[in-house]
Design a protein around this motif. Structure first.
Motif, short mmCIF file in Angstrom:
data_model
loop_
_atom_site.label_atom_id
_atom_site.label_comp_id
_atom_site.label_asym_id
_atom_site.label_seq_id
_atom_site.Cartn_x
_atom_site.Cartn_y
_atom_site.Cartn_z
N PRO A 224 46.19 26.34 38.23
CA PRO A 224 44.86 26.94 38.37
C PRO A 224 44.89 28.13 39.33
O PRO A 224 45.73 28.23 40.22
N PHE A 225 43.97 29.04 39.12
CA PHE A 225 43.72 30.13 40.04
C PHE A 225 42.23 30.46 39.98
O PHE A 225 41.56 30.19 38.97
N VAL A 226 41.70 31.02 41.08
CA VAL A 226 40.26 31.19 41.20
C VAL A 226 39.94 32.67 41.42
O VAL A 226 40.76 33.45 41.93
N PHE A 227 38.72 33.03 41.04
CA PHE A 227 38.18 34.38 41.23
C PHE A 227 37.14 34.31 42.35
O PHE A 227 36.13 33.62 42.22
N LEU A 228 37.41 35.03 43.45
CA LEU A 228 36.44 35.09 44.54
C LEU A 228 35.42 36.20 44.32
O LEU A 228 34.35 36.17 44.92
N LEU A 243 42.71 34.54 43.92
CA LEU A 243 43.54 33.72 44.81
C LEU A 243 44.39 32.80 43.94
O LEU A 243 43.86 32.00 43.16
N ARG A 244 45.72 32.90 44.09
CA ARG A 244 46.65 32.11 43.28
C ARG A 244 47.67 31.42 44.18
O ARG A 244 47.75 31.70 45.39
N SER A 245 48.46 30.55 43.57
CA SER A 245 49.53 29.88 44.28
C SER A 245 50.46 29.24 43.26
O SER A 245 50.03 28.82 42.18
N MET A 246 51.73 29.18 43.61
CA MET A 246 52.70 28.47 42.77
C MET A 246 52.59 26.97 42.95
O MET A 246 53.18 26.21 42.18
N ILE A 251 45.18 25.00 45.12
CA ILE A 251 44.03 25.60 44.44
C ILE A 251 43.12 24.55 43.82
O ILE A 251 41.93 24.82 43.59
N GLU A 252 43.63 23.38 43.55
CA GLU A 252 42.83 22.36 42.86
C GLU A 252 41.54 21.99 43.60
O GLU A 252 40.51 21.74 42.96
#
Length: 447
Positions: A224-228, A243-246, A251-252
């Motif tokens: 998952p990744f989110v849009f701020l 905002l992302r992460s491996m 992110i969950e």
């Protein structure tokens, strides 16, 4: 604030109701803070000149301040932050100044040593509390400040009470030069500073971005990744704050409507459909988030996502060629090494010089060096003829069973061959008589 009280009745009202224009809002009923008696008024949703959009909230009346014990009092809040900042923040003329390090890695928390004798942590009954799980002191302060400003709708007067002193800088900078958001203009300013083609100078210190989650998407791998910020405007061009992460576990916990503060190496990704201001978070302490209940006006305590699981240790690299044996530990005496097994016949020892022995028929053959002792041979009689009689050769012995390599006897030493017998001396020549003999004798003397 998202909650207040009617001064006359003491009934609690909420900012989410302002959009419906209730009687207490249209009738201009006096309102007070829901934690103290400071006068407040309601504000509907609006957009500032810088493009920042704010939801409905309650703000202080002009020339009014919260009581000293109120958690919304900036002075009280600044004092509590400075006391818990571990010498990373100080107050000057009512303004809180945070000290920033040079690199993002310098913000990492030190290893925590837990004392089993101490009791567990007890939460303080305040609107602003320590971020859990534990964050570095500086990021803990930044998260609490961002949450405090969010509860006060980022009022300009309140924002001016916070500044940041970067490493190596002579003067501090405004809070908005360290924490960007939630206005689109603030995001656009960071994009211009990070653009290599822009005349703006890139930040020489770590920066943070604050925003509210607008959307949640998943990449092809299911992470998952989110849009701020979605479809923000920068000089007529759209861009997004992502905002992302491996590590999906970081992110969950972020859902739509979650308030997020993320610090790290923000950069620009321009290869997609829409340019993005993007951060790949690697550690849990880079993210702090909290929720706000607009129905009740309460805000949850800031928290950090769970830390990602440690990576499994790398498999041992196989040794090249033959496998190396482990080296034994050093001791006083060297360990005994068993003799190596040989398949080839060992070379015989060189013969030892000895006195020549005349050949004899009765002489026994030589015996092995380490074999059984045989009786000594009988010396030949003096009356025996010099020439040994001819005898039949001895029959070959049957080969003995092969002994183990460790106890195999050494092959017999070859016998010493007899020395050759010198020929008998020649008899003297007879002396000639007469003149011939005298001439030959005189010739020999002259020569």
């Amino acid at each position: 604030m998202f909650r207040a009280r009617i001064k006359d009745s003491g009934r609690h009202v909420f900012a989410v109701e302002i959009g419906d224009e209730p009687a207490w809002y249209t009738g201009k009923h006096p309102l007070i803070c829901w934690k103290c008696d400071a006068g407040v008024h309601g504000k509907g949703t609006y957009v500032k000149r810088n493009g920042a959009s704010y939801r409905a909230h309650f703000a202080l009346n002009p020339r009014t301040s919260h009581e000293e014990t109120c958690p919304f009092n900036p002075v009280e809040f600044i004092t509590s932050i400075a006391q818990a900042a571990q010498d990373l923040a100080h107050v000057e003329d009512g303004v809180l100044k945070l000290t920033l390090p040079r690199e993002v890695q310098d913000l990492a928390p030190p290893p925590v040593q837990v004392d089993p004798e101490l009791p567990p942590d007890v939460g303080v009954v305040r609107q602003v509390d320590t971020v859990m799980p534990r964050l570095p002191p500086l990021l803990n302060c930044a998260a609490k400040i961002a949450r405090f400003l969010q509860l006060n709708a980022f009022d300009d007067k309140v924002v001016r009470r916070f500044k940041v002193h970067p490493y190596g800088h002579k003067d501090p900078v405004a809070w908005g030069r360290f924490c960007y958001g939630p206005a689109s203009a603030a995001y656009g300013e960071l994009v211009r500073r990070l653009d290599p083609d822009s005349p703006e100078r890139a930040p020489s210190y770590p920066v943070a971005v604050y925003g509210t989650v607008q959307r949640v998407h998943h990449d092809r791998a299911g992470r998952p990744f989110v849009f701020l910020a979605d479809h923000a405007d920068l000089d007529g061009r759209e861009f997004e704050v992502v905002l992302r992460s491996m590590h999906p576990v970081l992110i969950e916990p972020l859902t739509v409507g979650t308030h997020v503060l993320a610090v790290g190496d923000w950069g620009i990704f321009a290869d997609g459909r829409v340019p993005q201001l993007r951060l790949f978070a690697k550690e849990a302490w880079q993210i702090a988030y909290w929720h706000t209940d607009e129905a009740t006006g309460a805000a949850t305590q800031p928290a950090s996502p769970p830390a990602p699981a440690d990576r499994p240790p790398a498999a041992p690299r196989p040794a090249r060629g033959r496998e190396r044996a482990s080296r034994p530990a050093k001791t006083g005496r060297r360990p005994a090494v068993p003799p190596a097994r040989r398949t080839a016949t060992p070379r015989p020892a060189p013969p030892r010089p000895g006195p020549p022995t005349p050949p004899s028929a009765a002489q026994a053959p030589d015996v092995p060096q380490h074999g059984p002792q045989l009786p000594a041979p009988v010396p030949p009689s003096t009356d025996a003829p010099r020439t040994p009689p001819r005898t039949a050769p001895p029959a070959p012995e049957a080969p003995a069973a092969e002994a183990p390599a460790e106890h195999r006897p050494v092959p017999p030493r070859p016998s010493n061959p007899p020395l050759p017998v010198s020929p008998p001396p020649l008899p003297p020549r007879p002396r000639r008589k007469g003149i011939a003999g005298w001439l030959s004798f005189g010739w020999k003397r002259r020569s």
